[in-house]
Motif scaffolding. Structure first.
Motif, short mmCIF file in Angstrom:
data_model
loop_
_atom_site.label_atom_id
_atom_site.label_comp_id
_atom_site.label_asym_id
_atom_site.label_seq_id
_atom_site.Cartn_x
_atom_site.Cartn_y
_atom_site.Cartn_z
N GLN A 27 0.84 -1.22 0.00
CA GLN A 27 0.00 0.00 0.00
C GLN A 27 0.86 1.26 0.00
OE1 GLN A 27 -0.61 2.05 3.03
NE2 GLN A 27 -2.00 3.40 1.93
N GLY A 187 -0.01 -6.95 6.97
CA GLY A 187 -0.79 -6.27 5.92
C GLY A 187 -1.73 -7.18 5.16
N SER A 189 -5.73 -8.96 5.36
CA SER A 189 -7.00 -8.95 6.07
C SER A 189 -7.34 -10.32 6.63
CB SER A 189 -8.12 -8.48 5.13
OG SER A 189 -8.18 -9.34 4.01
N VAL A 192 -8.90 -14.58 3.16
CA VAL A 192 -8.86 -15.55 2.07
C VAL A 192 -8.07 -16.79 2.48
CG1 VAL A 192 -8.12 -15.90 -0.31
CG2 VAL A 192 -9.14 -13.75 0.34
N VAL A 212 1.14 -7.35 12.15
CA VAL A 212 1.36 -5.93 11.85
C VAL A 212 0.28 -5.54 10.85
CG1 VAL A 212 2.93 -4.20 10.88
CG2 VAL A 212 3.87 -6.15 12.16
N ALA A 214 -2.68 -2.17 9.71
CA ALA A 214 -3.26 -0.84 9.92
C ALA A 214 -4.50 -0.92 10.81
CB ALA A 214 -3.60 -0.20 8.59
N GLU A 215 -5.18 -2.09 10.76
CA GLU A 215 -6.38 -2.25 11.60
C GLU A 215 -6.44 -3.65 12.16
OE1 GLU A 215 -9.40 -2.34 8.38
OE2 GLU A 215 -9.10 -0.15 8.34
N GLY A 229 -0.54 -0.23 12.75
CA GLY A 229 0.05 0.89 12.02
C GLY A 229 0.54 0.42 10.67
P1 OAD Z 1 -6.79 -7.03 1.57
O1 OAD Z 1 -7.05 -5.85 0.69
O2 OAD Z 1 -7.92 -7.95 1.88
O3 OAD Z 1 -6.24 -6.52 2.98
C1 OAD Z 1 -5.24 -5.57 3.11
C2 OAD Z 1 -4.90 -5.45 4.57
O4 OAD Z 1 -3.80 -4.57 4.70
C3 OAD Z 1 -6.04 -4.88 5.43
O5 OAD Z 1 -6.18 -5.68 6.60
C4 OAD Z 1 -5.53 -3.47 5.79
O6 OAD Z 1 -5.94 -3.08 7.10
C5 OAD Z 1 -4.04 -3.67 5.76
N1 OAD Z 1 -3.25 -2.48 5.43
C6 OAD Z 1 -3.52 -1.50 4.52
N2 OAD Z 1 -2.51 -0.64 4.43
C7 OAD Z 1 -1.54 -1.08 5.29
C8 OAD Z 1 -0.22 -0.65 5.64
N3 OAD Z 1 0.32 0.44 5.07
N4 OAD Z 1 0.46 -1.35 6.55
C9 OAD Z 1 -0.07 -2.45 7.12
N5 OAD Z 1 -1.29 -2.92 6.83
C10 OAD Z 1 -2.01 -2.26 5.93
O7 OAD Z 1 -5.57 -7.80 0.93
P2 OAD Z 1 -5.03 -9.28 1.20
O8 OAD Z 1 -5.19 -9.65 2.64
O9 OAD Z 1 -3.68 -9.36 0.59
O10 OAD Z 1 -6.40 -13.16 -3.56
O11 OAD Z 1 -6.03 -10.11 0.34
C11 OAD Z 1 -5.83 -11.48 0.29
C12 OAD Z 1 -6.19 -12.03 -1.04
O12 OAD Z 1 -7.53 -11.68 -1.32
C13 OAD Z 1 -5.42 -11.46 -2.20
O13 OAD Z 1 -4.19 -12.09 -2.43
C14 OAD Z 1 -6.34 -11.74 -3.32
C15 OAD Z 1 -7.61 -11.25 -2.68
O14 OAD Z 1 -8.74 -11.67 -3.18
C16 OAD Z 1 -6.50 -13.61 -4.81
O15 OAD Z 1 -6.48 -12.87 -5.76
C17 OAD Z 1 -6.62 -15.10 -4.89
#
Ligand code: OAD
Length: 244
Positions: A27, A187, A189, A192, A212, A214-215, A229
């Protein structure tokens, strides 16, 4: 940020550390996370409407265009301090496994070596009938290119919703979760599966789990340490406190 001294000591003496990363790590490089579609060209679509085999079957041009845009964007951005901190961690830990759900390749750009790409990599494409994987191809505006061997459509070499994860990568990730002393979830969620199960598996086997994010996430109540954070701020601080 307060890093508990016992965590610092434990990390220094840990021979095997694993980390699972998600879109949040990228991000701060300027890449939108999966579930943040606040604006932009693709805001009208849900990821489930583009990242599925059915979507590719139905509207291959649209899916191809979506990935072409993501590939272009990923090619323009640079790894951030969070990626570099994980690459640095690998240099200090005897056995380090970086498991990522990201398809942007930024961990390798930052210098990480032991990278397990659970969801594939956007810089590769493959034949939708399985003839092979390609790293070079001719981009045809508004059209999915076809396989030179069988003529089927070529598609991004990424895992779509409803598809199996690459079995070797998954096995390596599970093995790392089962054998590490410390497991980081950064980072992501945690929505998945099966990636979301890895920190819980590590916890079951007795690893210390550090999150670690952000939420708070569904994983947060189960972890030993939660640092709220940005990963680009927290990870460098943690690496400096432990090995700096
Ligand atoms: P998500 O978009 O579901 O989650 C992103 C996470 O990062 C959230 O929990 C945010 O709070 C957190 N976040 C955002 N900015 C941040 C920062 N600067 N530092 C720390 N945390 C931060 O993305 P993924 O968990 O990667 O799968 O999603 C998992 C999978 O779902 C992806 O790989 C993709 C998607 O569908 C497939 O395509 C199969």
């Amino acid at each position: 940020m307060e890093i508990p001294p016992e965590l610092i000591t434990f990390l220094r003496s840990s021979a095997h550390v694993a980390a699972l990363t998600g879109a949040g790590v990228s991000q701060e490089s300027g890449l939108r996370t999966f579930r943040d579609t606040a604006d932009g060209l693709w805001a009208q679509y849900r990821p489930e409407d583009l990242a599925t085999p059915e979507a590719f079957e139905r509207t291959p041009e649209l899916v191809w265009e979506f990935y072409a845009a993501r590939r272009l964007k990923a090619g323009e951005v640079q790894p951030n301090a969070g990626h570099f901190a994980l690459a640095e961690m690998e240099r200090h830990v005897p056995h380090f496994t970086l498991i990522t759900q990201n398809v942007d390749g930024l961990h390798r750009h930052a210098g990480s070596k032991s990278v397990v790409e659970l969801h594939g990599n956007i810089t590769r494409i493959k034949c939708s009938r399985g003839c092979g994987v390609f790293t070079e191809w001719e981009e045809l505006p508004g059209k999915a290119p076809t396989c030179p061997t069988c003529g089927a459509k070529l598609r991004p070499d990424v895992v779509w919703f409803g598809e199996m994860l690459p079995s070797d990568e998954l096995a390596t990730a599970v093995q790392a979760a089962r054998t590490c002393q410390v497991f980081f979830s950064v980072g992501t969620s945690g929505l998945v599966k099966p990636a979301a199960r890895l920190p819980l598996l590590a916890k079951q086997i007795g690893a210390v789990v550090v999150e670690v994010n952000a939420e708070e996430t569904p994983l947060t109540p189960s972890v030993d340490y939660f640092f709220q954070g940005k990963s680009g701020e927290i990870l460098p601080e943690l690496v400096k406190a432990v090995w700096g």
